[in-house]
Design a protein around this motif. Structure first.
Motif, PDB file in Angstrom:
ATOM      1  N   THR A   1      33.356  30.339  27.866  1.00  0.00           N
ATOM      2  CA  THR A   1      32.520  31.361  27.708  1.00  0.00           C
ATOM      3  C   THR A   1      32.048  32.389  28.707  1.00  0.00           C
ATOM      4  O   THR A   1      32.066  33.546  28.490  1.00  0.00           O
ATOM      5  N   ALA A   2      32.041  31.695  30.068  1.00  0.00           N
ATOM      6  CA  ALA A   2      31.863  32.699  30.913  1.00  0.00           C
ATOM      7  C   ALA A   2      33.230  32.934  31.725  1.00  0.00           C
ATOM      8  O   ALA A   2      33.964  32.471  32.585  1.00  0.00           O
ATOM      9  N   ARG A   3      33.886  34.156  31.206  1.00  0.00           N
ATOM     10  CA  ARG A   3      35.049  34.736  31.412  1.00  0.00           C
ATOM     11  C   ARG A   3      34.861  36.187  31.866  1.00  0.00           C
ATOM     12  O   ARG A   3      34.261  36.884  31.504  1.00  0.00           O
ATOM     13  N   PHE A   4      35.867  36.400  33.117  1.00  0.00           N
ATOM     14  CA  PHE A   4      35.601  37.534  33.735  1.00  0.00           C
ATOM     15  C   PHE A   4      36.915  38.604  34.178  1.00  0.00           C
ATOM     16  O   PHE A   4      37.813  37.847  34.475  1.00  0.00           O
ATOM     17  N   SER A   5      37.119  39.674  33.440  1.00  0.00           N
ATOM     18  CA  SER A   5      38.349  40.400  33.822  1.00  0.00           C
ATOM     19  C   SER A   5      38.051  41.934  33.622  1.00  0.00           C
ATOM     20  O   SER A   5      36.984  42.160  33.164  1.00  0.00           O
ATOM     21  N   PHE A   6      38.980  42.925  34.457  1.00  0.00           N
ATOM     22  CA  PHE A   6      38.697  44.029  34.240  1.00  0.00           C
ATOM     23  C   PHE A   6      38.776  44.729  32.583  1.00  0.00           C
ATOM     24  O   PHE A   6      38.232  45.317  32.418  1.00  0.00           O
ATOM     25  N   GLY A   7      39.729  43.859  31.814  1.00  0.00           N
ATOM     26  CA  GLY A   7      39.769  44.176  30.528  1.00  0.00           C
ATOM     27  C   GLY A   7      38.736  43.873  29.648  1.00  0.00           C
ATOM     28  O   GLY A   7      38.481  44.604  28.535  1.00  0.00           O
ATOM     29  N   LEU A   8      37.909  43.022  29.906  1.00  0.00           N
ATOM     30  CA  LEU A   8      36.849  42.599  29.274  1.00  0.00           C
ATOM     31  C   LEU A   8      35.549  43.576  29.537  1.00  0.00           C
ATOM     32  O   LEU A   8      34.598  43.658  29.209  1.00  0.00           O
ATOM     33  N   GLY A   9      35.802  44.427  30.839  1.00  0.00           N
ATOM     34  CA  GLY A   9      34.789  45.306  31.316  1.00  0.00           C
ATOM     35  C   GLY A   9      33.419  44.729  32.012  1.00  0.00           C
ATOM     36  O   GLY A   9      32.516  45.375  32.045  1.00  0.00           O
ATOM     37  N   ASN A  10      33.629  43.673  32.449  1.00  0.00           N
ATOM     38  CA  ASN A  10      32.717  42.893  33.243  1.00  0.00           C
ATOM     39  C   ASN A  10      32.886  42.723  34.606  1.00  0.00           C
ATOM     40  O   ASN A  10      32.447  41.627  35.235  1.00  0.00           O
ATOM     41  N   LEU A  11      34.041  43.443  35.242  1.00  0.00           N
ATOM     42  CA  LEU A  11      34.336  43.316  36.697  1.00  0.00           C
ATOM     43  C   LEU A  11      34.224  44.408  37.250  1.00  0.00           C
ATOM     44  O   LEU A  11      34.744  45.499  36.568  1.00  0.00           O
ATOM     45  N   THR A  12      33.680  44.583  38.592  1.00  0.00           N
ATOM     46  CA  THR A  12      33.883  46.075  39.118  1.00  0.00           C
ATOM     47  C   THR A  12      34.963  45.903  40.362  1.00  0.00           C
ATOM     48  O   THR A  12      35.537  46.636  40.554  1.00  0.00           O
ATOM     49  N   ASP A  13      35.055  44.672  40.959  1.00  0.00           N
ATOM     50  CA  ASP A  13      36.336  44.280  41.608  1.00  0.00           C
ATOM     51  C   ASP A  13      36.404  42.850  41.978  1.00  0.00           C
ATOM     52  O   ASP A  13      35.492  42.072  41.635  1.00  0.00           O
ATOM     53  N   ALA A  14      37.715  42.629  42.706  1.00  0.00           N
ATOM     54  CA  ALA A  14      38.084  41.325  42.589  1.00  0.00           C
ATOM     55  C   ALA A  14      39.056  41.037  43.794  1.00  0.00           C
ATOM     56  O   ALA A  14      39.917  41.865  43.937  1.00  0.00           O
TER      57      ALA A  14
ATOM     58  N   LEU B   1      38.351  33.218  45.343  1.00  0.00           N
ATOM     59  CA  LEU B   1      38.381  34.212  44.297  1.00  0.00           C
ATOM     60  C   LEU B   1      36.985  35.107  44.733  1.00  0.00           C
ATOM     61  O   LEU B   1      35.864  34.096  44.035  1.00  0.00           O
ATOM     62  N   ALA B   2      36.888  36.354  45.180  1.00  0.00           N
ATOM     63  CA  ALA B   2      35.690  36.970  45.119  1.00  0.00           C
ATOM     64  C   ALA B   2      35.713  38.047  44.128  1.00  0.00           C
ATOM     65  O   ALA B   2      36.493  38.806  44.167  1.00  0.00           O
ATOM     66  N   ILE B   3      34.607  37.877  43.188  1.00  0.00           N
ATOM     67  CA  ILE B   3      34.571  38.710  42.208  1.00  0.00           C
ATOM     68  C   ILE B   3      33.150  39.280  42.002  1.00  0.00           C
ATOM     69  O   ILE B   3      32.070  38.712  42.597  1.00  0.00           O
ATOM     70  N   SER B   4      32.865  40.629  41.683  1.00  0.00           N
ATOM     71  CA  SER B   4      31.806  41.206  41.523  1.00  0.00           C
ATOM     72  C   SER B   4      31.529  41.475  39.770  1.00  0.00           C
ATOM     73  O   SER B   4      31.932  42.640  39.306  1.00  0.00           O
ATOM     74  N   PRO B   5      30.905  40.558  39.264  1.00  0.00           N
ATOM     75  CA  PRO B   5      30.412  40.707  37.924  1.00  0.00           C
ATOM     76  C   PRO B   5      29.393  41.697  37.567  1.00  0.00           C
ATOM     77  O   PRO B   5      28.771  42.304  38.198  1.00  0.00           O
ATOM     78  N   ILE B   6      29.665  42.193  36.196  1.00  0.00           N
ATOM     79  CA  ILE B   6      28.600  43.012  35.780  1.00  0.00           C
ATOM     80  C   ILE B   6      27.907  42.202  34.556  1.00  0.00           C
ATOM     81  O   ILE B   6      28.588  41.735  33.740  1.00  0.00           O
ATOM     82  N   ASP B   7      26.683  42.243  34.870  1.00  0.00           N
ATOM     83  CA  ASP B   7      26.029  41.624  33.613  1.00  0.00           C
ATOM     84  C   ASP B   7      25.931  42.533  32.286  1.00  0.00           C
ATOM     85  O   ASP B   7      25.739  43.650  32.594  1.00  0.00           O
ATOM     86  N   ILE B   8      26.470  41.816  31.449  1.00  0.00           N
ATOM     87  CA  ILE B   8      26.333  42.558  30.173  1.00  0.00           C
ATOM     88  C   ILE B   8      25.559  41.599  28.954  1.00  0.00           C
ATOM     89  O   ILE B   8      25.267  40.336  29.296  1.00  0.00           O
ATOM     90  N   PRO B   9      25.117  41.928  28.113  1.00  0.00           N
ATOM     91  CA  PRO B   9      24.201  41.494  27.298  1.00  0.00           C
ATOM     92  C   PRO B   9      24.512  39.810  26.939  1.00  0.00           C
ATOM     93  O   PRO B   9      23.718  38.892  26.446  1.00  0.00           O
ATOM     94  N   LEU B  10      25.993  39.873  26.893  1.00  0.00           N
ATOM     95  CA  LEU B  10      26.433  38.504  26.237  1.00  0.00           C
ATOM     96  C   LEU B  10      26.706  37.553  27.429  1.00  0.00           C
ATOM     97  O   LEU B  10      26.749  36.420  27.238  1.00  0.00           O
ATOM     98  N   LEU B  11      26.758  37.896  28.704  1.00  0.00           N
ATOM     99  CA  LEU B  11      27.177  37.275  29.899  1.00  0.00           C
ATOM    100  C   LEU B  11      26.229  37.593  30.989  1.00  0.00           C
ATOM    101  O   LEU B  11      26.622  38.573  31.609  1.00  0.00           O
ATOM    102  N   GLN B  12      25.381  36.771  31.400  1.00  0.00           N
ATOM    103  CA  GLN B  12      24.423  37.215  32.609  1.00  0.00           C
ATOM    104  C   GLN B  12      24.409  36.055  33.495  1.00  0.00           C
ATOM    105  O   GLN B  12      24.121  34.663  33.139  1.00  0.00           O
TER     106      GLN B  12
END
Length: 388
Positions: A213-226, A303-314
């Motif tokens: 459920t906690a999945r991060f990718s540029f395609g999902l729109g919840n990452l700014t850099d990695a 892996l260093a990621i900068s996630p973006i909080d979205i309503p479904l994943l914070q």
């Protein structure tokens, strides 16, 4: 998170004595099985400045009041430049409550006074990893310790008996925190000290796998850099040696192939020469020592990621430090543990950067510290053998 983090000040008795709602910036770094840290900048003219003193502490929460971290204030620095308005600024720094574990060592006979420490090791004999960790804290710092070693605020959560069975010897006066990190790391367990009411509670827990459920990718729109980096293993072959003092020497080799460096062999000596090789649980002790050495020395990927909080994943609600998450690295999904998170809070909101994979002790400073700690343990064992 769109709103700034909540900050409360507590006194030495862990009572809340005020809220700081006018800080300029706050950086808090909770870490998995390691010491977290925080730094806050605030105007020296703030009405809350008189609360920010060494001996007090901070409780830091998300806007929805989930605990991020808490701990004592360790330093309050003042500075002013010619461009500063008013009386300058304060920089308040501190560490997480887990730091209480770094104050203690493991006594070989924890129920006896220092003048009666005749043993050279403390034996953990065939109990669940959580039970072993909980017992070590209890007898060295908690309610089960001798009176003058009891931390007045430290309590223990109920024993859930999680993790595999552990059989090992703890060398005399090894640091309590590194021993817990060794056992927890090999057993796949997390531990922490958190404020519960008016006490600091030691907890052991099984990390949660949220990779589905906690999945991060540029395609999902919840990452700014990695970014992703790897380091070579420091141990793929544990050479465990037991006995050799008052009993015959027993040697065994344990190999673990590194998936990234399958042809690389790095040997590491694991010293169990203080263990009587006639012990009925010798195999279990050697297995446990090898497991810890191979786990600590395994190759690491960070892996260093900068996630973006979205309503479904914070952060703080849907995943946290110690949880397993998934992130896309180029065309591959990487699944691993969130080792640390850096949250930077200002009036504009909160920026989140997570480190997934290698433990947070992988920095240069931490590597040097870890190396010195290992040398210290090795020297202690040499002294023990010479004295025997």
């Amino acid at each position: 998170m769109s709103a700034p983090l909540l900050v409360y000040v507590r006194n030495a008795a862990l009572e809340r004595i005020g809220r700081v709602d006018d800080y300029t910036s706050l950086t808090v770094v909770p870490r998995f099985n390691a010491l977290g840290a925080f730094t806050m900048e605030i105007s020296a003219d703030s009405a809350k400045a008189n609360l920010l003193v060494e001996g007090n502490g901070l409780i830091i929460q998300t806007p929805s009041k989930e605990l991020i971290d808490s701990g004592p204030i360790t330093s309050v620095d003042w500075s002013r430049s010619e461009t500063d308005a008013g009386s300058g600024k304060l920089t308040v720094s501190g560490v997480s409550d887990t730091s209480v574990l770094a104050l203690y060592t493991c006594w070989p006979a924890p129920g006896s006074a220092i003048g009666s420490q005749a043993d050279t090791v403390y034996k953990i004999d065939g109990v669940a990893a959580e039970t072993a960790m909980r017992t070590l804290v209890n007898v060295n710092a908690g309610p089960g310790a001798i009176t003058d070693r009891q931390h007045p605020l430290l309590t223990l959560a109920a024993d859930g008996a999680h993790g595999p069975v552990v059989t090992r010897e703890v060398q005399q006066f090894d640091g309590l925190l590194p021993v817990l990190q060794d056992i927890g790391g090999a057993a796949g367990l997390g531990f922490r000290v958190v404020q519960v009411g008016g006490a600091l509670q030691f907890q052991v827990y099984e990390p949660v796998d949220r990779s589905g459920t906690a999945r991060f990718s540029f395609g999902l729109g919840n990452l700014t850099d990695a970014s992703y980096t790897t380091t070579r293993p420091t141990c793929t072959r544990a050479v465990v040696v037991a006995g050799g003092q008052s009993s015959p020497r027993v040697c065994a080799v344990y190999d673990r192939i590194d998936p990234l460096y399958p042809t690389l062999t790095v040997e590491q000596f694991v010293d169990l020469t203080s263990v009587d090789s006639a012990s009925v649980d010798l195999t279990e002790q050697m297995d446990q020592a090898a497991e810890e050495a191979l786990t600590s020395g395994a190759g690491k990927g960070t892996l260093a990621i900068s996630p973006i909080d979205i309503p479904l994943l914070q952060y703080g609600r849907d995943y946290g430090v110690g949880d397993t998450v998934a992130a896309q690295v180029r065309s591959t999904w990487v699944t691993d543990v969130v080792r640390e998170v850096t949250l930077t809070s200002t009036a504009a909101g909160v920026a989140v950067r997570a480190s997934v994979g290698a433990d947070s002790g992988d920095s240069t400073v931490a590597r040097i510290y870890q190396y010195i700690a290992q040398v210290k343990r090795d020297v202690g064992r040499l002294k023990t053998r010479k004295a025997a």
